[in-house]
Motif scaffolding. Structure first.
Motif, short mmCIF file in Angstrom:
data_model
loop_
_atom_site.label_atom_id
_atom_site.label_comp_id
_atom_site.label_asym_id
_atom_site.label_seq_id
_atom_site.Cartn_x
_atom_site.Cartn_y
_atom_site.Cartn_z
N ALA A 165 0.83 -1.20 0.00
CA ALA A 165 0.00 0.00 0.00
C ALA A 165 0.87 1.26 0.00
CB ALA A 165 -0.94 -0.01 1.21
N ARG A 166 1.95 1.23 0.78
CA ARG A 166 2.87 2.37 0.81
C ARG A 166 3.51 2.57 -0.56
NH1 ARG A 166 7.64 3.55 0.32
NH2 ARG A 166 8.21 1.37 0.00
N ALA A 167 3.90 1.46 -1.20
CA ALA A 167 4.60 1.56 -2.48
C ALA A 167 3.72 2.14 -3.58
CB ALA A 167 5.13 0.19 -2.89
N VAL A 168 2.41 1.94 -3.50
CA VAL A 168 1.51 2.46 -4.54
C VAL A 168 0.81 3.73 -4.09
CG1 VAL A 168 1.18 0.22 -5.62
CG2 VAL A 168 -0.40 0.95 -3.82
N GLY A 169 1.35 4.36 -3.03
CA GLY A 169 0.84 5.66 -2.62
C GLY A 169 -0.40 5.62 -1.76
N THR A 226 4.59 15.42 -17.33
CA THR A 226 3.57 14.39 -17.26
C THR A 226 2.21 14.99 -17.60
OG1 THR A 226 4.79 13.15 -15.58
CG2 THR A 226 2.44 12.70 -15.78
N LEU A 227 1.55 14.42 -18.58
CA LEU A 227 0.21 14.86 -18.95
C LEU A 227 -0.82 14.03 -18.19
CD1 LEU A 227 0.58 15.25 -22.83
CD2 LEU A 227 0.72 17.03 -21.08
N LEU A 228 -1.85 14.69 -17.70
CA LEU A 228 -2.92 14.00 -17.00
C LEU A 228 -4.11 13.85 -17.93
CD1 LEU A 228 -2.82 15.70 -13.47
CD2 LEU A 228 -1.65 13.63 -14.25
N ALA A 229 -4.78 12.71 -17.79
CA ALA A 229 -5.97 12.47 -18.61
C ALA A 229 -7.14 13.27 -18.07
CB ALA A 229 -6.30 10.97 -18.60
N ALA A 231 -3.72 6.03 -16.31
CA ALA A 231 -3.19 4.99 -15.42
C ALA A 231 -4.08 4.94 -14.17
CB ALA A 231 -1.76 5.30 -15.03
N PRO A 232 -4.59 3.75 -13.79
CA PRO A 232 -5.49 3.67 -12.63
C PRO A 232 -4.77 3.74 -11.30
CG PRO A 232 -5.16 1.50 -13.55
CD PRO A 232 -4.45 2.46 -14.46
N MET A 233 -3.43 3.53 -11.31
CA MET A 233 -2.66 3.48 -10.07
C MET A 233 -1.20 3.74 -10.43
SD MET A 233 -2.43 -0.65 -9.43
CE MET A 233 -4.14 -0.96 -9.91
N GLY A 273 7.93 -0.57 -19.59
CA GLY A 273 8.96 -0.28 -18.61
C GLY A 273 8.85 1.11 -17.99
N ARG A 274 7.96 1.96 -18.51
CA ARG A 274 7.82 3.33 -17.99
C ARG A 274 7.07 3.31 -16.66
NH1 ARG A 274 6.82 8.62 -19.91
NH2 ARG A 274 8.42 8.20 -21.48
N LEU A 275 7.59 4.06 -15.69
CA LEU A 275 6.90 4.26 -14.43
C LEU A 275 5.87 5.36 -14.60
CD1 LEU A 275 9.91 4.09 -11.92
CD2 LEU A 275 8.23 2.31 -12.40
N VAL A 276 4.66 5.13 -14.13
CA VAL A 276 3.58 6.11 -14.32
C VAL A 276 2.92 6.41 -12.99
CG1 VAL A 276 3.14 5.42 -16.70
CG2 VAL A 276 1.92 4.26 -14.85
N GLU A 277 2.22 7.53 -12.96
CA GLU A 277 1.50 7.98 -11.78
C GLU A 277 -0.01 7.86 -12.00
OE1 GLU A 277 2.90 8.85 -8.93
OE2 GLU A 277 4.87 8.42 -9.81
N PRO A 278 -0.80 7.87 -10.94
CA PRO A 278 -2.25 7.81 -11.12
C PRO A 278 -2.75 8.96 -11.99
CG PRO A 278 -1.65 7.53 -8.80
CD PRO A 278 -0.41 7.93 -9.52
#
Length: 622
Positions: free
Chosen positions: A318-322, A542-545, A555-557, A606-611
């Motif tokens: 839970a910590r790792a996914v914010g 970073t562009l947000l949807a 990205a959902p998470m 391989g790209r790291l993404v944010e919610p």
């Protein structure tokens, strides 16, 4: 065991205790140093649980150790004590089903050092345990069939897990040839009253020894052990004092003192236990980096029913996914996910599926009611789809058909056969050849067993050993944290091969990223150059949807894009898989909410993404 009046005890410190408290990071180095003290001072122990479960892959994956060397080392140092391991039935020590002959091969090799095999299935499906039970019996060792416990046998609302259910599982295990029947209370849900009722009921249907395993997450498990002893349980699990409590097992020393001078006195030496506990206390301090953020008992476990070994791991996920600040919601989602799946037994690997689902629900802001009513689009984790297909086996009441349809969309994909029965036998000769390619030599049977269980992990372990040598011989502080100037260590490579190493100085880093180390090796001055690797991080926009536009896929998470299934110009139907996203062993599919043509893709594998990060745009299909 049945003829003993004393309560028999298994010490779990070298396996489940550190798996529950220290993320399974205990090293062989620390176990081997105390093992002779166990052999000399605690010969009255029933057994020492020291192998199996998550320790097998963690040894190779994170500790650069050969788990088979751990088994051999402990066996040699405790020749008079029974060794015990945990094996997940058809999953052996992995997280997937293996062909029957692969499971038999693994058990045959493990039997050279293990005396008691505790065998379980995550749904108490005895049919899925039979191959392992038979293999243990054929090896001449003890098969301890485990009944995984959940719910509350005294709660009439949990009629799916009543006394009749558990008695039926016990009968099946007895008939399957188990020598011992274990109660595996992996979440610590048994209370003194419920354990009295359960053991009395089991004693009516089997005369095999009964061995109780529980966790102290609630803080009340010691009372459960004492109650079990009073109604005739034959053996219990406990951990050395300094590695007991919380999500581990109840305190061994306290149980010994509570029963002394009574008819179930354990005959274990409290002084030896105190000395061993002192050793483990000093060792535990070296693993501070892996300690869970749990400082007291948690009665919430009676509501969410998380296994002790998962409780702290799920907090870390839970910590790792914010979601660290939303733990109450995660715990409640875990409960909701379990009920959504039909109220199932939660233990590896089914518990991981429930945990994956809980994290996905909270990350995506979706409730169980939303899912049931179809109110919100939801990306089901891949592990949920696999479980609903029947890849883990079958719970005794099956899965709710409505949920299977929601998850799979096609009931025809459900397979209720025993999972391993669908697999072709493993080609052991072919696999030996593949292992030989990795090793550069003929593999031993233990090498082959490791390769079958975890081919990628085994390959990485071998490469690491070729590059860095036998780092398992390093003292623990040095292995985890490195040496500081002035530190001196002793490394025993083998009998008569000892290295004395003193680090004197570390030079400045040059333009090539290199440093010189100045040290002594067995009294001789040495110098070596090492290269530091540094990551350069560039600023990324970073562009947000726009969550109001269904054609902008977000990205959902937080996580890593593990697979890109489309390309610009690809035509997709509604529901088609676009990406897979992975976070802390949880993989979920990201699907198209509408049909159209892929216009833009803004991420790569391989790209790291944010919610809420924009991943791609779907244009109208004109």
């Amino acid at each position: 065991m049945r003829s003993e009046s004393r309560l028999l005890v298994t010490d779990t410190t070298m396996r489940d205790a550190h798996q529950s408290l220290l993320a399974t990071r205990m090293r062989t180095y620390d176990m081997e140093r105390i093992a002779p003290d166990y052999a000399r001072g605690l010969p009255q122990l029933l057994s020492v649980e020291c192998w199996g479960g998550a320790t097998f892959d963690v040894a190779m994956r994170f500790l650069s150790e050969d788990p088979w060397e751990r088994l051999d080392g402990l066996r040699a140092r405790m020749p008079n004590l029974l060794t015990q391991m945990l094996i997940r039935g058809a999953n052996a020590v992995g997280y997937a089903n293996y062909p029957d002959n692969a499971v038999r091969h693994f058990i045959g090799e493990a039997a050279r050092g293990i005396d008691i095999f505790r065998i379980f299935d995550c749904f108490n499906w005895v049919e899925n345990m039979r191959v392992a039970i038979d293999a243990v019996a054929e090896s001449g060792k003890l098969a301890e069939g485990a009944i995984c416990y959940t719910g509350d046998v005294l709660d009439p609302a949990r009629d799916g897990f009543d006394l009749g259910y558990y008695c039926d599982v016990a009968r099946q295990l007895d008939a399957a040839g188990c020598h011992i029947i274990a109660i595996k209370d992996m979440a610590g849900l048994l209370t003194p009253a419920s354990v009295r009722a359960l053991i009395a009921a089991l004693r009516d249907v089997t005369d095999k020894p009964i061995h109780l395993h529980t966790h102290d997450t609630s803080g009340a498990a010691a009372a459960t052990l004492i109650a079990a002893a009073e109604v005739g349980v034959d053996a219990v699990d406990a951990a050395m004092d300094s590695l007991s409590g919380l999500t581990s097992q109840p305190c061994l020393g306290s149980v010994v003192h509570a029963l002394r001078h009574g008819p179930r006195a354990t005959q274990l030496d409290a002084g030896v236990i105190a000395r061993c506990s002192g050793y483990w206390d000093a060792v535990r301090r070296q693993y501070a980096a892996f300690e869970a953020d749990l400082r007291s008992g948690a009665s919430e476990v009676y509501r969410h029913e998380m296994p002790g070994g998962q409780f702290t791991n799920l907090k870390e996920q839970a910590r790792a996914v914010g979601l660290e600040g939303r733990w109450p919601q995660v715990a409640e989602a875990y409960r909701e996910a379990n009920l959504l799946f039909g109220d199932i037994i939660k233990v590896t690997p089914s518990s991981k599926v429930v945990g994956d689902m809980a994290l996905a629900m909270v990350s995506q802001g979706v409730s169980a009611r939303d899912i049931e009513n179809g109110n919100r689009a939801f990306a089901f984790p891949a592990s949920v789809k696999a479980m609903m297909r029947g890849d883990l086996g079958q719970p005794h009441r099956g899965f709710p058909p409505a949920i299977q349809e929601l998850v799979l969309g096609d009931a025809a994909s459900v397979d209720t056969r025993r999972p391993s029965a669908r697999l072709a036998p493993a080609d052991l000769d072919k696999l030996r050849g593949e292992a030989a390619q990795i090793l550069g030599r003929k593999p031993g049977e233990a090498d082959l067993a490791s390769f079958i269980m975890y081919p990628d992990v085994f390959s990485a372990f071998v490469k690491s050993g070729d590059r860095f040598g036998p780092v398992a011989r390093l003292p623990t502080p040095c292995y985890f944290y490195g040496m500081r100037c002035g530190d001196e260590i002793v490394v025993d490579l083998d009998v008569g091969k000892r290295l004395h190493i003193v680090l004197h100085a570390i030079g400045d880093r040059n333009d090539a990223g290199e440093r010189k180390l100045f040290f002594e090796l067995n009294g001789q001055p040495r110098t070596m150059t090492v290269t530091e690797t540094q990551a350069e991080v560039a600023a990324v926009t970073t562009l947000l949807a726009d969550d109001r536009d269904p054609r902008q896929i977000a990205a959902p998470m937080p996580g890593m894009i593990s697979m890109v299934a489309v390309a610009p110009g690809s035509r997709v139907a509604a529901g088609a898989t676009l990406f897979s996203i992975e976070a802390m062993k949880m993989e979920s599919a990201i699907t198209a909410p509408v049909a159209g043509v892929i216009n833009r893709i803004l991420v790569e594998q391989g790209r790291l993404v944010e919610p809420k990060q924009l991943l791609c745009v779907i244009a109208d299909d004109e």
